[in-house]
Design an enzyme around this catalytic site. Structure first.
Site, PDB file in Angstrom:
ATOM      1  N   ARG A 242       0.851  -1.190   0.000  1.00 62.14           N
ATOM      2  CA  ARG A 242       0.000   0.000   0.000  1.00 62.14           C
ATOM      3  C   ARG A 242       0.885   1.239   0.000  1.00 62.14           C
ATOM      4  O   ARG A 242       1.947   1.270   0.636  1.00 62.14           O
ATOM      5  CB  ARG A 242      -0.907   0.035   1.237  1.00 62.14           C
ATOM      6  N   GLU A 271      -4.228   7.447  -4.213  1.00 60.48           N
ATOM      7  CA  GLU A 271      -4.568   6.973  -5.567  1.00 60.48           C
ATOM      8  C   GLU A 271      -5.956   7.489  -5.961  1.00 60.48           C
ATOM      9  O   GLU A 271      -6.819   7.588  -5.097  1.00 60.48           O
ATOM     10  CB  GLU A 271      -4.614   5.432  -5.586  1.00 60.48           C
ATOM     11  N   HIS A 289      -1.649   0.129  -9.811  1.00 62.85           N
ATOM     12  CA  HIS A 289      -2.310  -0.769  -8.852  1.00 62.85           C
ATOM     13  C   HIS A 289      -2.954  -1.981  -9.555  1.00 62.85           C
ATOM     14  O   HIS A 289      -4.173  -2.163  -9.529  1.00 62.85           O
ATOM     15  CB  HIS A 289      -3.352  -0.008  -8.015  1.00 62.85           C
TER      16      HIS A 289
HETATM   17  P1  NAP Z   1      -1.305 -11.234   5.300  1.00 60.64           P
HETATM   18  O1  NAP Z   1      -1.309 -12.659   4.909  1.00 60.64           O
HETATM   19  O2  NAP Z   1      -2.204 -10.778   6.401  1.00 60.64           O
HETATM   20  O3  NAP Z   1       0.215 -10.851   5.653  1.00 60.64           O
HETATM   21  C1  NAP Z   1       0.553  -9.635   6.242  1.00 60.64           C
HETATM   22  C2  NAP Z   1       1.961  -9.700   6.810  1.00 60.64           C
HETATM   23  O4  NAP Z   1       2.206  -8.434   7.428  1.00 60.64           O
HETATM   24  C3  NAP Z   1       2.208 -10.741   7.871  1.00 60.64           C
HETATM   25  O5  NAP Z   1       3.552 -11.154   7.804  1.00 60.64           O
HETATM   26  C4  NAP Z   1       1.990  -9.983   9.173  1.00 60.64           C
HETATM   27  O6  NAP Z   1       2.725 -10.501  10.261  1.00 60.64           O
HETATM   28  C5  NAP Z   1       2.512  -8.631   8.809  1.00 60.64           C
HETATM   29  N1  NAP Z   1       1.835  -7.559   9.542  1.00 60.64           N
HETATM   30  C6  NAP Z   1       0.526  -7.425   9.745  1.00 60.64           C
HETATM   31  N2  NAP Z   1       0.257  -6.290  10.426  1.00 60.64           N
HETATM   32  C7  NAP Z   1       1.429  -5.745  10.672  1.00 60.64           C
HETATM   33  C8  NAP Z   1       1.806  -4.593  11.347  1.00 60.64           C
HETATM   34  N3  NAP Z   1       0.902  -3.765  11.900  1.00 60.64           N
HETATM   35  N4  NAP Z   1       3.118  -4.304  11.441  1.00 60.64           N
HETATM   36  C9  NAP Z   1       4.030  -5.123  10.888  1.00 60.64           C
HETATM   37  N5  NAP Z   1       3.715  -6.254  10.225  1.00 60.64           N
HETATM   38  C10 NAP Z   1       2.433  -6.545  10.105  1.00 60.64           C
HETATM   39  O7  NAP Z   1      -1.667 -10.291   4.069  1.00 60.64           O
HETATM   40  P2  NAP Z   1      -1.437 -10.594   2.520  1.00 60.64           P
HETATM   41  O8  NAP Z   1      -2.574 -11.375   1.963  1.00 60.64           O
HETATM   42  O9  NAP Z   1      -0.064 -11.117   2.330  1.00 60.64           O
HETATM   43  O10 NAP Z   1      -1.540  -9.112   1.938  1.00 60.64           O
HETATM   44  C11 NAP Z   1      -0.599  -8.140   2.320  1.00 60.64           C
HETATM   45  C12 NAP Z   1      -1.013  -6.775   1.788  1.00 60.64           C
HETATM   46  O11 NAP Z   1      -0.777  -6.706   0.392  1.00 60.64           O
HETATM   47  C13 NAP Z   1      -2.501  -6.435   1.916  1.00 60.64           C
HETATM   48  O12 NAP Z   1      -2.810  -5.937   3.207  1.00 60.64           O
HETATM   49  C14 NAP Z   1      -2.700  -5.399   0.848  1.00 60.64           C
HETATM   50  O13 NAP Z   1      -2.533  -4.106   1.385  1.00 60.64           O
HETATM   51  C15 NAP Z   1      -1.594  -5.671  -0.158  1.00 60.64           C
HETATM   52  N6  NAP Z   1      -2.101  -6.145  -1.467  1.00 60.64           N
HETATM   53  C16 NAP Z   1      -1.903  -5.366  -2.568  1.00 60.64           C
HETATM   54  C17 NAP Z   1      -2.352  -5.797  -3.800  1.00 60.64           C
HETATM   55  C18 NAP Z   1      -2.136  -4.981  -5.046  1.00 60.64           C
HETATM   56  O14 NAP Z   1      -2.984  -5.006  -5.919  1.00 60.64           O
HETATM   57  N7  NAP Z   1      -1.041  -4.283  -5.177  1.00 60.64           N
HETATM   58  C19 NAP Z   1      -3.028  -7.022  -3.918  1.00 60.64           C
HETATM   59  C20 NAP Z   1      -3.204  -7.778  -2.779  1.00 60.64           C
HETATM   60  C21 NAP Z   1      -2.736  -7.327  -1.546  1.00 60.64           C
HETATM   61  P3  NAP Z   1       2.221 -11.803  11.054  1.00 60.64           P
HETATM   62  O15 NAP Z   1       2.183 -12.916  10.056  1.00 60.64           O
HETATM   63  O16 NAP Z   1       3.240 -12.017  12.090  1.00 60.64           O
HETATM   64  O17 NAP Z   1       0.853 -11.447  11.574  1.00 60.64           O
END
Ligand code: NAP
Length: 323
Positions: A242, A271, A289
């Site tokens: 993000r 955005e 995005h």
């Molecule tokens: P996820 O499985 O929930 O993984 C998030 C990771 O971030 C985990 O390692 C988590 O640690 C860590 N984390 C969570 N909250 C945190 C915090 N406050 N401080 C530090 N670390 C933190 O999520 P995901 O499915 O991989 O998605 C990640 C992000 O990618 C989404 O939230 C979204 O914003 C972004 N995204 C972008 C696109 C795009 O189109 N560009 C598409 C999809 C997703 P723990 O495992 O220890 O809890």
């Protein structure tokens, strides 16, 4: 399924729903779509009477929209895994469930992070732009020199679903994989040889830094001037998570001054506006995005949104509730 006078419940789709989701929802609900350019005002005009709102990262689900919908609103289904666009507290106060679309977009987004890694490391954006603009004067042994990724140290900031998949994808290239995470990931350490380190150490040691944490108050400005200064002069920064994670003016400055090597970005604060300093920064690949934009991922997201809405409207627990 509850609705006034036995009519079908109304679902406000803030943008548009792909046929894979529309077929499923349309059978049981009346769908109103805002369209790709719907303003917040337009969405508030369309919201009254909605039992469900299908939002996405470009749609702010705030008090004003929730109030406009009215007390029958029972679910906000986000067409995304991130839900920083939704005021979760405001939804909780109103008893409105919030759902997202995890897993089905993990691979697509990790693949895009890999594409940005390669594009930034090998300066593909500027090289193609030069060719198209007629600036290519011929093969030049000193032009467009980039970073070779084989044997590089990759750093994944966050090792959740997408960070983990990114680590799997770069495993064949990587000399070493580092990660930060709130909790240790013994599976990734065992299977990929990944090492958990603090953010500062990751920034200091990695040749490629890829961000995979959600936007939260704690992660806002995670990569600013000091963090960029800690990175290697040839390092590549990739952000498919993000926009608010990265301080745009600090990144533009680091690229201008050559204190990092290159950047690949898919997301921006505010955005669809793109910070002008990034548009002008050198060695910076910018995408609009499109992390989850594969047919497979988007169709699966549309089906999941429909399942989540239908579950809540039927009084059942939705498959992907986040609040
Ligand atoms: P996820 O499985 O929930 O993984 C998030 C990771 O971030 C985990 O390692 C988590 O640690 C860590 N984390 C969570 N909250 C945190 C915090 N406050 N401080 C530090 N670390 C933190 O999520 P995901 O499915 O991989 O998605 C990640 C992000 O990618 C989404 O939230 C979204 O914003 C972004 N995204 C972008 C696109 C795009 O189109 N560009 C598409 C999809 C997703 P723990 O495992 O220890 O809890």
């Amino acid at each position: 399924m509850t609705s006034p006078a036995g009519s079908k419940p109304l679902v406000l789709v803030a943008r548009r729903l792909l046929p894979a989701g529309e077929e499923r929802l349309g059978a049981e609900c009346t769908i109103v779509e805002g369209g790709p350019t719907a303003t917040p005002e337009r969405l508030r005009e369309l919201a009254p009477g909605a039992s469900a709102i299908v939002a996405d990262p470009a749609v702010a689900v705030d008090e004003a929209l929730l109030d406009a919908a009215g007390p029958q609103l029972s679910v906000v289904a986000n067409f995304a895994v991130g839900y920083d666009n939704v005021d979760l507290e405001a939804c909780r106060r109103r008893g409105v469930a919030v759902t997202n679309t995890p897993d089905v977009l993990t691979n697509a987004t990790a693949e895009l992070a890999l594409a940005l890694t390669l594009a930034a490391a090998r300066r593909i954006g500027e090289a193609e732009a030069d060719l198209r603009a007629g600036r290519w004067a011929g093969w030049d042994p000193g032009a467009y020199l980039g970073l070779e990724l084989s044997g590089a140290t990759f750093g994944s900031v966050g090792l959740g679903r997408i960070g983990r998949r990114y680590a799997e994808l770069v495993h064949g290239l990587a000399g070493e994989i580092l990660y930060t995470s709130r909790t240790p990931k013994p599976d990734a350490e065992r299977e990929l040889g990944a090492s958990r380190v603090g953010l500062r150490e990751l920034l200091r040691r990695a040749d490629v830094v890829s961000l995979h944490v959600p936007a939260t108050p704690e992660t806002a400005g995670l990569i600013g001037r000091e963090e960029l200064a800690a990175m290697k002069a040839h390092a590549v920064l990739v952000n498919t998570a993000r926009g608010p994670l990265v301080v745009a003016f600090a990144l533009a400055e680091a690229l201008r001054e050559g204190s990092i090597g290159a950047a690949g970005l898919d997301v921006y604060e505010g955005e669809p506006a793109v910070p002008p300093e990034l548009l002008e920064a050198p060695r910076c690949v910018l995408l609009p995005h499109i992390g989850s934009a594969t047919t497979r991922a988007r169709e699966a997201m549309a089906r999941l949104v429909a399942e989540n809405v239908l579950a809540v409207l039927a009084g059942a627990e939705p498959p992907n509730r986040v609040a």
